[in-house]
Design a protein around this motif. Structure first.
Motif, PDB file in Angstrom:
ATOM      1  N   THR A 243       7.987  94.985  40.728  1.00 17.88           N
ATOM      2  CA  THR A 243       7.387  94.776  39.401  1.00 17.88           C
ATOM      3  C   THR A 243       5.947  94.296  39.527  1.00 17.88           C
ATOM      4  OG1 THR A 243       9.548  94.255  38.431  1.00 17.88           O
ATOM      5  CG2 THR A 243       7.604  93.502  37.236  1.00 17.88           C
ATOM      6  N   ARG A 244       5.695  93.379  40.433  1.00 17.89           N
ATOM      7  CA  ARG A 244       4.326  92.883  40.617  1.00 17.89           C
ATOM      8  C   ARG A 244       3.420  93.970  41.183  1.00 17.89           C
ATOM      9  NH1 ARG A 244       3.564  87.067  43.163  1.00 17.89           N
ATOM     10  NH2 ARG A 244       1.416  87.740  42.703  1.00 17.89           N
ATOM     11  N   GLY A 249      -2.112  94.050  39.528  1.00 19.13           N
ATOM     12  CA  GLY A 249      -3.006  92.941  39.811  1.00 19.13           C
ATOM     13  C   GLY A 249      -3.434  92.936  41.265  1.00 19.13           C
ATOM     14  N   PRO A 250      -4.391  92.084  41.624  1.00 19.51           N
ATOM     15  CA  PRO A 250      -4.859  92.016  43.010  1.00 19.51           C
ATOM     16  C   PRO A 250      -3.746  91.508  43.932  1.00 19.51           C
ATOM     17  CG  PRO A 250      -5.772  90.205  41.727  1.00 19.51           C
ATOM     18  CD  PRO A 250      -5.111  91.119  40.748  1.00 19.51           C
ATOM     19  N   LEU A 251      -3.688  92.086  45.104  1.00 24.44           N
ATOM     20  CA  LEU A 251      -2.695  91.689  46.084  1.00 24.44           C
ATOM     21  C   LEU A 251      -3.343  90.826  47.159  1.00 24.44           C
ATOM     22  CD1 LEU A 251      -0.831  95.099  46.631  1.00 24.44           C
ATOM     23  CD2 LEU A 251      -0.114  93.171  45.204  1.00 24.44           C
ATOM     24  N   PRO A 252      -2.583  89.931  47.772  1.00 19.35           N
ATOM     25  CA  PRO A 252      -3.123  89.174  48.912  1.00 19.35           C
ATOM     26  C   PRO A 252      -3.640  90.162  49.967  1.00 19.35           C
ATOM     27  CG  PRO A 252      -0.995  88.297  48.240  1.00 19.35           C
ATOM     28  CD  PRO A 252      -1.188  89.569  47.479  1.00 19.35           C
ATOM     29  N   ASP A 256      -2.850  94.552  50.634  1.00 15.58           N
ATOM     30  CA  ASP A 256      -3.548  95.438  49.700  1.00 15.58           C
ATOM     31  C   ASP A 256      -3.434  96.907  50.083  1.00 15.58           C
ATOM     32  OD1 ASP A 256      -5.148  95.261  51.922  1.00 15.58           O
ATOM     33  OD2 ASP A 256      -6.886  94.439  50.891  1.00 15.58           O
ATOM     34  N   SER A 257      -3.057  97.189  51.331  1.00 15.79           N
ATOM     35  CA  SER A 257      -2.855  98.589  51.731  1.00 15.79           C
ATOM     36  C   SER A 257      -1.515  98.768  52.439  1.00 15.79           C
ATOM     37  CB  SER A 257      -3.994  99.041  52.647  1.00 15.79           C
ATOM     38  OG  SER A 257      -4.018  98.249  53.824  1.00 15.79           O
ATOM     39  N   ALA A 258      -0.573  97.869  52.137  1.00 19.20           N
ATOM     40  CA  ALA A 258       0.712  97.877  52.853  1.00 19.20           C
ATOM     41  C   ALA A 258       1.584  99.049  52.422  1.00 19.20           C
ATOM     42  CB  ALA A 258       1.439  96.569  52.609  1.00 19.20           C
ATOM     43  N   LEU A 371       5.534  87.724  46.975  1.00 20.97           N
ATOM     44  CA  LEU A 371       4.389  88.456  47.526  1.00 20.97           C
ATOM     45  C   LEU A 371       3.530  87.555  48.394  1.00 20.97           C
ATOM     46  CD1 LEU A 371       2.954  90.913  44.819  1.00 20.97           C
ATOM     47  CD2 LEU A 371       3.688  91.452  47.148  1.00 20.97           C
ATOM     48  N   GLU A 372       3.273  86.339  47.919  1.00 24.06           N
ATOM     49  CA  GLU A 372       2.449  85.414  48.690  1.00 24.06           C
ATOM     50  C   GLU A 372       3.142  85.040  50.006  1.00 24.06           C
ATOM     51  OE1 GLU A 372       0.980  85.765  44.782  1.00 24.06           O
ATOM     52  OE2 GLU A 372       3.019  85.250  45.442  1.00 24.06           O
ATOM     53  N   SER A 373       4.455  84.850  49.951  1.00 18.20           N
ATOM     54  CA  SER A 373       5.191  84.532  51.176  1.00 18.20           C
ATOM     55  C   SER A 373       5.165  85.702  52.153  1.00 18.20           C
ATOM     56  CB  SER A 373       6.650  84.172  50.833  1.00 18.20           C
ATOM     57  OG  SER A 373       6.701  83.003  50.048  1.00 18.20           O
ATOM     58  N   LEU A 374       5.290  86.915  51.638  1.00 14.51           N
ATOM     59  CA  LEU A 374       5.218  88.093  52.506  1.00 14.51           C
ATOM     60  C   LEU A 374       3.847  88.207  53.154  1.00 14.51           C
ATOM     61  CD1 LEU A 374       7.123  90.678  50.264  1.00 14.51           C
ATOM     62  CD2 LEU A 374       7.871  89.831  52.504  1.00 14.51           C
ATOM     63  N   ALA A 375       2.794  87.922  52.375  1.00 19.36           N
ATOM     64  CA  ALA A 375       1.444  87.985  52.932  1.00 19.36           C
ATOM     65  C   ALA A 375       1.278  86.976  54.061  1.00 19.36           C
ATOM     66  CB  ALA A 375       0.416  87.720  51.825  1.00 19.36           C
ATOM     67  N   SER A 376       1.772  85.756  53.855  1.00 17.56           N
ATOM     68  CA  SER A 376       1.674  84.732  54.899  1.00 17.56           C
ATOM     69  C   SER A 376       2.457  85.142  56.137  1.00 17.56           C
ATOM     70  CB  SER A 376       2.194  83.394  54.365  1.00 17.56           C
ATOM     71  OG  SER A 376       1.414  82.944  53.271  1.00 17.56           O
TER      72      SER A 376
END
Length: 418
Positions: A243-244, A249-252, A256-258, A371-376
């Motif tokens: 959904t996000r 919106g902007p991704l971490p 951004d290209s995952a 999403l933030e946890s996945l980015a980290s």
């Protein structure tokens, strides 16, 4: 050489891990020269499988919730088991020198124990995949279920002693072995150790997955979901991420290209709203792969091996005692490709401890910030990429690096009655 029989009354469809586990057992055990059969539910039509059982699988937990139901179903399984041993027309079948049972509830353990009373001496390999208090509903650890399990194991101990069978009672994790220690003691049994992950990868399969295709331009690949629609297995959390992604919106930066992987294969239909959401993801999110179908084992390992991070947001209460085949499958695929593995999930429960025991990177997340946890986790995973297979513990390397079917074959071969 004799016959080896895999007893799996809950194997009734292609959903879940049963088909992959049994296919590997059938192939590897037959390579030893034994005549191998998988006795499964009558709904299954696959090579090497015989439809022996009916109404002996995971149909309705109310049927085995109490002692009476457990004994009733065990007697049903025993009758069908013994009927399958009836001599067909023509040449008599080869004697059974090995019985293999995995992923069994107490009534299935009791059914096997009752049937073994009538059988010649053989090797019996039992993998206790479920915790002793498992009911397949709620949080597990139910006292009545533990009592049923203790009773079934006591019956198995008596049957093995009376028949002179050689029993190998083993576990797929250190946690499982610990949970069963007091139950086995009360039943007069002991553990014969751990076995490799039951849904791991045999070396013969892993050779196809050592060098999975890299994501284009070194993009991160994230596993959002793999498996069925059971409650508590992280599907809603994965859909939150989808959904996000669709909101635009902007991704971490690491994401951004995952590329994103969402697989689903279940007997239960997917709610229409979720199907529409995933269709939109496939159409609108670049690099989004939705596989709404069963995926063969080799292809599955290739896809999982290419995932930098896996989102396994299982409910830590429902999975306080329950294991996750997907955790082992993902970790095995990464180990065989000599890459580190990173998991994002909810803190606590079986998954977090098992991931840490194996040597995987664990990142705890929460609703609204997956999403933030996945980015980290991606950042940490790439920082540790140079460690590769060195990330894993000794326990992890043994559990993930060896094949369950090969292990079972060795147990039978080294204990085969003369």
């Amino acid at each position: 050489m004799g016959r080896v029989v895999i007893v799996d009354p809950a194997f009734a469809s292609s959903a879940g891990h049963h088909v992959d586990v049994n296919d590997q057992l059938l192939e590897v055990l037959s390579q030893q020269g034994w005549a191998v059969q998988c006795w499964c539910d009558e709904a299954v039509t696959r090579g090497g499988c015989i439809g022996v059982f009916s109404g002996c699988g995971y149909v309705d937990p109310r049927h085995w919730a109490d002692l009476g139901g457990t004994v009733h179903l065990a007697k049903r399984m025993e009758r069908q088991f013994l009927k399958a041993l009836g001599r067909p027309a023509g040449e008599p079948p080869q004697p059974v020198i090995g019985w293999v049972l995995h992923t069994a509830l107490p009534f299935q353990l009791l059914g096997l124990a009752r049937a073994l009373r009538h059988q010649p001496r053989a090797v019996v390999v039992v993998s206790l995949m479920f915790s002793p208090g498992e009911t397949l509903e709620g949080e597990g650890g139910v006292p009545s279920a533990v009592a049923n399990c203790r009773m079934a194991l006591s019956a198995l101990a008596r049957a093995v002693k009376q028949g002179g069978h050689r029993l190998h009672l083993q576990f797929p994790s250190q946690q499982g072995q610990e949970l069963y220690t007091p139950v086995l003691k009360a039943a007069g049994l002991s553990s014969s150790g751990l076995h490799p992950a039951v849904v791991g990868t045999e070396r013969r399969i892993a050779t196809h997955s050592v060098a999975p295709p890299q994501c284009s331009n070194n993009r991160a690949r994230i596993l959002l979901h793999w498996g069925d629609t059971k409650v508590g297995k992280g599907r809603q959390e994965a859909l939150e991420v989808v959904t996000r992604l669709l909101n635009g919106g902007p991704l971490p930066p690491p994401l951004d290209s995952a590329e994103w992987l969402f697989q689903l294969h279940s007997e239960a239909p997917l709610p229409e709203s979720e199907r529409v959401l995933l269709d939109r993801g496939r159409q609108q999110v670049k690099g989004f792969l939705w596989l709404n179908e069963r995926v063969g084992l080799v292809r599955m390992q290739e896809l999982l091996a290419g995932c930098d991070v896996a989102l396994l947001a299982y409910d830590p209460n429902l999975y306080r005692y329950r294991s996750s085949g997907l955790l082992w499958s993902y970790a095995s695929a990464r180990w065989h490709s000599r890459r580190s593995a990173a998991i994002v999930g909810r803190s606590g429960g079986w998954l977090e401890r098992e991931a840490r025991d194996l040597g995987l990177t664990w990142w705890s997340g929460a609703d609204g910030s997956w999403l933030e946890s996945l980015a980290s986790a991606v950042i940490q995973s790439r920082a540790e990429a140079s460690r590769g297979a060195d990330q894993y513990t000794d326990y992890g390397r043994w559990m993930l690096g060896n094949g369950f079917a090969t292990h079972v074959a060795e147990l039978i071969k080294n204990s085969e009655p003369t």
